[in-house]
Design a protein around this motif. Structure first.
Motif, PDB file in Angstrom:
ATOM      1  N   THR B   5      34.915 -42.803 -15.078  1.00 14.76           N
ATOM      2  CA  THR B   5      34.339 -42.029 -13.967  1.00 14.76           C
ATOM      3  C   THR B   5      34.592 -42.736 -12.651  1.00 14.76           C
ATOM      4  N   SER B   9      36.836 -41.333  -9.669  1.00 13.35           N
ATOM      5  CA  SER B   9      36.224 -41.106  -8.367  1.00 13.35           C
ATOM      6  C   SER B   9      37.033 -41.757  -7.273  1.00 13.35           C
ATOM      7  N   SER B  12      40.398 -39.981  -6.718  1.00 17.56           N
ATOM      8  CA  SER B  12      40.242 -38.731  -5.970  1.00 17.56           C
ATOM      9  C   SER B  12      39.879 -39.032  -4.532  1.00 17.56           C
ATOM     10  N   ALA B 258      33.540 -40.727  -1.948  1.00 19.16           N
ATOM     11  CA  ALA B 258      33.556 -40.645  -3.409  1.00 19.16           C
ATOM     12  C   ALA B 258      32.537 -41.595  -4.018  1.00 19.16           C
ATOM     13  N   ALA B 261      28.845 -40.487  -3.696  1.00 19.95           N
ATOM     14  CA  ALA B 261      28.456 -39.433  -4.625  1.00 19.95           C
ATOM     15  C   ALA B 261      28.139 -39.999  -6.008  1.00 19.95           C
ATOM     16  N   PRO B 266      24.868 -35.745  -4.646  1.00 28.73           N
ATOM     17  CA  PRO B 266      26.093 -35.344  -3.929  1.00 28.73           C
ATOM     18  C   PRO B 266      25.815 -34.651  -2.600  1.00 28.73           C
ATOM     19  N   LYS B 269      26.291 -36.995   0.212  1.00 29.97           N
ATOM     20  CA  LYS B 269      27.434 -37.911   0.221  1.00 29.97           C
ATOM     21  C   LYS B 269      27.976 -38.178   1.621  1.00 29.97           C
TER      22      LYS B 269
ATOM     23  N   ILE C 218      22.968 -30.611 -10.154  1.00 31.21           N
ATOM     24  CA  ILE C 218      23.745 -31.088  -9.008  1.00 31.21           C
ATOM     25  C   ILE C 218      23.578 -30.188  -7.803  1.00 31.21           C
ATOM     26  N   LEU C 227      34.785 -31.078  -3.547  1.00 30.51           N
ATOM     27  CA  LEU C 227      33.741 -31.052  -4.569  1.00 30.51           C
ATOM     28  C   LEU C 227      34.145 -31.915  -5.763  1.00 30.51           C
ATOM     29  N   THR C 228      35.093 -32.816  -5.549  1.00 27.35           N
ATOM     30  CA  THR C 228      35.624 -33.600  -6.668  1.00 27.35           C
ATOM     31  C   THR C 228      34.536 -34.411  -7.361  1.00 27.35           C
ATOM     32  N   ALA C 229      33.750 -35.140  -6.578  1.00 27.11           N
ATOM     33  CA  ALA C 229      32.720 -35.991  -7.179  1.00 27.11           C
ATOM     34  C   ALA C 229      31.720 -35.148  -7.971  1.00 27.11           C
ATOM     35  N   GLU C 230      31.377 -33.984  -7.415  1.00 27.16           N
ATOM     36  CA  GLU C 230      30.414 -33.114  -8.071  1.00 27.16           C
ATOM     37  C   GLU C 230      30.953 -32.623  -9.408  1.00 27.16           C
ATOM     38  N   GLN C 232      33.225 -33.972 -11.263  1.00 28.49           N
ATOM     39  CA  GLN C 232      33.278 -35.075 -12.236  1.00 28.49           C
ATOM     40  C   GLN C 232      31.973 -35.229 -12.977  1.00 28.49           C
ATOM     41  N   GLN C 233      30.871 -35.101 -12.243  1.00 30.67           N
ATOM     42  CA  GLN C 233      29.576 -35.251 -12.908  1.00 30.67           C
ATOM     43  C   GLN C 233      29.327 -34.099 -13.863  1.00 30.67           C
ATOM     44  N   LYS C 235      31.649 -32.538 -15.426  1.00 37.36           N
ATOM     45  CA  LYS C 235      32.542 -32.767 -16.548  1.00 37.36           C
ATOM     46  C   LYS C 235      31.936 -33.808 -17.488  1.00 37.36           C
TER      47      LYS C 235
END
Lengths: 328, 292, 414
Positions: B5, B9, B12, B258, B261, B266, B269, C218, C227-230, C232-233, C235
């Motif tokens: 993870t 993160s 990304s 990143a 978050a 989030p 963030k 979330i 919204l990548t971090a969101e 990931q969570q 997932k």
């Protein structure tokens, strides 16, 4: 010689202001339409807010684009005290003002060291942090905001169901106080320092420490007054949420009248608000219904045109003649 | 929180950060040249995205191919904005700072209104492009192709810009104009021309960013707003006027966003980005690499 | 103000009583205010809403052969054939502006009722103003449950609110579970606005009550650049059902980001909003085969009630789009309000309010899958049964509740 004309000018300003307030106070006797009254209330409120902003942004040259922070704090403190603790809004207003002033002092210490754009962006960013925190703070209503139920007319609670007059007179009082504070500051020791620093950057060196302290003071006064405006807004609209009182857009709206009217001048914010707010409201009401953004085009063009043709603000229209003569 | 993870993160975040840098660099360039912050920068990005969208919708040109067209269009647009508006804002004798802030702010509102008028407020997006929707997976870490290409493009653009400013005549003219506009006029360089070209170049860079973003982001008249604030923070964090600063600032903002978050809700963030900005300028009042 | 209005009204009723024929001949107007965001970030909704309201006004003002109140008459027969005139106002999603516009419509345009507003925050202030002026306000498409719980006398909502919508989702899960599907864990994904917060609160409460485990809750910033971090969570949590409450913009970005990060949820049950917008399916429809969204409208109904299809065509001609969950509710909002004004035989706020309270519109006289339209003491219609729709082969089919369903749910999604 100079001092004499200066004192005369100041007395003339004061008399002019008194006449304006007296005239404005009579307007509701003739204008009964609530919609127009609503626009007048907003105009006065923005005149007061922009005047407060002008103390820091205009006279001290510290361009704050985060005044929504103080406005929002004033609104939130008042609304929370009223709805959760039954504290009358008059006390909430003062509490909000004091809290904002304290926060302005705490923030002023590190931020006033920053130059131009770094300072402006720091103010945006600090206000955004507060905005996000309020948006996520469940106890303060988070995104749901705070709904202030108005059941009956009451001066103690500063709530009125239909009448706009009490709000109008308070907004007039607020704008007048903000003007008076500016008028007084202009001629104070601080006012002289600020002018000295502006006219002669070298003076900044020798005055460094005292000017820094005076800026802190200006920041606190500006924040206090802005928060009073926020408290008024909360009671006037009787509903607040973070978007409506703490967003970046609002910070711009607070500074815009001063910039358009004439930044760092006594009359600029008043004139700017008197032009800008009616235009904003009328464009939305009468051409906004098209759904095609024509109101935005008109409103935006106006800002561009004024800032290009009258860089010293609309006030320049009045003093232009005088200046031309002076040049010759 | 697994190692996977965290790596995902940060990866990304790095890609997004490079893209933020690309969006912001035009702003930094213009500022460095003439001390002006363009408050319509987000709207420039919006126009570029619409440009890529319409070229795709009407002529079926993939954003990857239309990128030079969009950049060229934005070059002309940026130069025109300078000649028609900004030039006059700079003539102001008093409050130059505020005049240009509000001239460009008003321009932002007009551009949004015009976009709504001509393009309608509908949400658009490019559904099938060469890059869109593709993704590469390396050891469980997913790297979306559009962002990957965007990041690569950002690196190339920064490299080219650096070379351009340091090694070409025009670049030197830009630098010289920024150092001392008066002296430059004496040497016979037309200041207006240099500034117009600077605005064109800055806008062309945001044009590149817009074309790449059109492959994976939605498009509507207000789309620029969420990127504009990030772009200002990126530029200020790196130091106004420093091209390398914008590059570093972008990467830092992407990574901070990143990682915030990972440890905070989030929805907060952005607070991480803002806090890092404040921390940096409180310690270094001119940003990481700023000189002015 | 009140005096003038009363005199006008008195005059109107007097002349109507004395000269019934003349009164009928002269086309009176009934003015209704419609407050929507017509510029700014959600202008698209406002523009679509305008078309929906114009369609409804067309049906009310002209003769159509539909089983819909007022369709078969020209204008409002209760007011001597008076025609409806709509006045649109733009609130730009700002509660203060909504308030000012409501006041302007009431005092200047003399509207006798107001319909709105899309954003719940604006509905709060508009409904307050309406209460103060004793003008009925009907929430056409606000779904925040807090709105009708404020003790307002002039507040009405014919459509369901978020708790009713969420309840339908959990009823559906319970049914699937009984059939042997494994549904134990849920991921909530919601924006940080009133809509997102209300929706998530309702879902959290229901999950607790019915024994579902929420493995990720979330909350994200609306219109985020990424919204990548969101995702990931989401997932990492990999719940049995993903429940997003997002508008179009974030919905598009969510779906794209999920694909980019290789996350394929087992099932998506969405709280409408973006997931009923054509723009979202135009953008990422290919990745959404089998997505389920709640709604208060379904085009399937056209098979049972042909008028639904015909009215949809009328709307489509104006807007280029099919009715969706919003436009259908907006359409019905005006019909319900006009029906009440017609029965009140008056444009007086209090009389219209009484007529609204007495509303009893059978479900098959609407274009919705509702049981009927009746308002409880708080002004909420509790019989507005929501439906669940599944996106299959580029259209929505109704899968729940059983009495409205036309197909079995595909579970898990493709």
């Amino acid at each position: 010689m100079h001092d004499v004309t200066h004192a005369k000018q100041r007395r003339r300003d004061l008399i002019l202001a008194a006449v304006f307030v007296a005239l404005a106070a009579c307007v509701p006797l003739f204008v009964k339409d609530v919609y127009v009254q609503n626009i007048m209330v907003l105009t006065l409120m923005y005149a007061g807010l922009s005047q407060s902003w002008n103390i820091l942004g205009g006279y001290c040259g510290q361009i704050s684009l985060g005044h929504a922070l103080y406005f929002g704090l004033g609104a939130y403190v008042t609304a929370i005290l009223l709805t959760k603790f039954d504290v009358l809004p008059w006390f909430g207003m003062i509490a909000g003002g004091l809290i904002s002033a304290l926060i302005a002092l705490a923030l002023g210490y590190p931020t006033f060291r920053l130059g131009g754009h770094y300072f402006a962006i720091a103010t945006i960013v600090i206000a955004e942090i507060a905005y996000l925190l309020f948006l996520n703070w469940d106890w303060a209503g988070a995104a749901l905001g705070i709904d202030i139920m108005v059941r009956e007319d009451s001066w103690a609670k500063f709530q009125f169901t239909r009448s706009k007059l009490p709000y109008f007179y308070f907004a007039l009082f607020f704008a007048a106080v903000a003007w008076l504070v500016t008028w007084w500051l202009e001629n104070s020791k601080w006012g002289y320092w600020w002018r000295a620093v502006k006219d002669n950057p070298d003076a900044a060196e020798s005055l460094g420490v005292v000017v820094f302290k005076s800026k802190m003071g200006a920041g606190a006064i500006s924040a206090f007054l802005t928060a009073i405006g926020g408290a008024f807004y909360a009671m006037f609209v009787s509903y607040i949420d973070p978007d409506a009182v703490m967003s970046f857009q609002f910070s711009l709206l607070i500074s815009l009248p001063a910039v358009l009217g004439g930044i760092g001048t006594l009359w600029g914010p008043v004139l700017g608000a008197a032009v800008l707010i009616p235009v904003t409201e009328l464009t939305r009401s009468f051409i906004g219904g098209s759904g095609r953004g024509v109101d935005l085009i008109v409103y935006g063009s106006l800002i561009v045109i004024v800032s290009l043709t009258r860089p010293d603000g609309l006030l320049g229209l009045f003093s232009r003649k005088r200046k031309k003569e002076a040049v010759r | 929180m697994t190692a996977e993870t965290i790596i995902q993160s940060l990866a990304s975040g790095l890609l997004m950060g490079l893209l933020y840098g690309l969006i912001a660099v035009g702003l930094s360039l213009i500022f460095g040249l003439m001390n002006i912050v363009n408050f319509a920068h987000g709207e420039f990005l919006m126009l570029a995205m619409y440009g890529a969208f319409f070229l795709f919708a009407f002529f079926a040109i993939d954003p990857l191919l239309s990128m030079p067209l969009v950049a060229a269009g934005m070059f002309v647009f940026g130069a025109a904005i300078y000649l028609l508006i900004v030039r006059f804002a700079m003539r102001a004798k008093t409050n130059v700072g505020m005049v240009q802030i509000f001239a460009t702010f008003g321009l932002a509102i007009v551009l949004r209104g015009l976009a709504q008028y001509f393009f309608t407020p509908d949400y658009r997006s490019i559904s099938h492009s060469w890059l869109g929707g593709k993704t590469i997976s390396i050891g469980g870490i997913f790297l979306p192709v559009p962002q990957l290409v965007g990041a690569g493009l950002a690196i190339v653009a920064f490299g080219a810009l650096y070379f351009f400013i340091k090694r070409t005549d025009f670049g030197r003219a830009l630098e010289a104009t920024r150092e001392d506009a008066g002296a430059v006029a004496l040497v016979g360089i037309d200041q207006n021309r240099v500034f117009a070209l600077g605005w064109g170049l800055g806008s062309a860079l945001v044009g590149l960013a817009g074309a790449i973003m059109a492959t994976f982001f939605y498009i509507y008249p207000d789309v620029g707003a969420s990127f504009a604030l990030i772009a200002y923070v990126v530029v200020a964090l790196g130091g106004f006027g420093s091209v390398f600063g914008a590059f570093a600032g972008g990467i830092l903002v992407g990574l901070v966003e990143a990682s915030t978050a990972l440890i905070m809700p989030p929805s907060l963030k952005a607070v991480g980005i803002y806090a890092v900005y404040l921390l940096v300028v409180f310690i270094r009042p001119r940003g990481l690499f700023g000189s002015i | 103000m009140t005096i003038t209005r009363r005199t006008v009204l008195l005059g109107a009723t007097a002349s109507a009583a004395l000269l019934p024929l003349a009164a009928r001949a002269q086309t009176k107007e009934v003015v209704i205010g419609v407050i929507y965001p017509l510029s700014g970030a959600s202008a698209q909704i406002g523009v679509d809403a305008q078309r929906a309201f114009e369609t409804a006004a067309d049906i009310i003002n002209n003769k159509y052969d539909f089983d819909l109140p007022l369709a078969r008459d020209e204008g409002l027969p209760g007011l001597g054939g008076a025609k409806i005139r709509l006045v649109f106002a733009d609130h730009q999603a700002d509660p203060q502006k909504g308030r000012a516009e409501a006041e302007r419509l009431i005092t200047q345009e003399k509207v006798c009722a107001i319909v709105g507003t899309y954003q719940s925050a604006v509905a709060v202030t508009v409904s307050q103003i309406c209460e103060r002026y004793q003008i009925p306000f009907l929430s056409a498409d606000n779904s925040s449950p807090s709105l009708h719980r404020r003790g307002l006398k002039f507040y009405f909502r014919a459509a369901p609110h978020d708790e009713m919508f969420s309840k339908a989702m959990f009823d559906f899960f319970d049914v699937l579970k009984k059939k042997g599907q494994k549904i134990e864990t849920l991921s909530l994904f919601h924006e940080d606005t009133i809509f997102g917060t209300d929706s998530a609160n309702a879902q959290l409460a229901l999950a607790k009550e019915r024994g579902y485990k929420v493995v990720a809750d979330i909350k994200y910033r609306a219109n985020s650049p990424s919204l990548t971090a969101e995702v990931q969570q989401l997932k990492a949590a990999n719940a049995d059902v993903l429940m997003p409450s997002s508008y179009t913009t974030d919905g598009i970005l969510l779906v794209k980001t999920m694909a980019e990060l290789g996350y394929k949820p087992k099932a998506i049950v969405a709280q409408d909003a973006g997931f009923s917008e054509k723009a979202l399916y135009d953008a990422v429809g290919d990745k959404l085969e089998g997505v389920i969204s709640r709604g208060s409208f379904s085009l399937d109904l056209a098979k049972k009630r042909p008028m639904v299809g015909a009215i949809n065509e009328m709307y489509k001609k104006r807007s280029g789009k099919d009715f969706n969950d919003y436009s259908s509710r907006q359409f019905m909002g005006l019909i319900v309000m006009a029906d009440a004004i017609n029965r009140a035989k008056s444009t007086d706020g209090e009389k219209i309010r009484q007529a609204l309270v007495a509303t009893n519109m059978p479900g098959d006289h609407t274009i919705m899958p509702w049981k009927d339209v009746k308002f409880d003491a708080q002004g909420q219609n509790d019989d507005a049964d929501p439906v669940l729709l599944q996106y299959v082969n580029k259209t929505f089919v109704t899968i729940f509740p059983p009495q409205a369903a036309v197909a079995e749910a595909i579970w898990p999604m493709k």
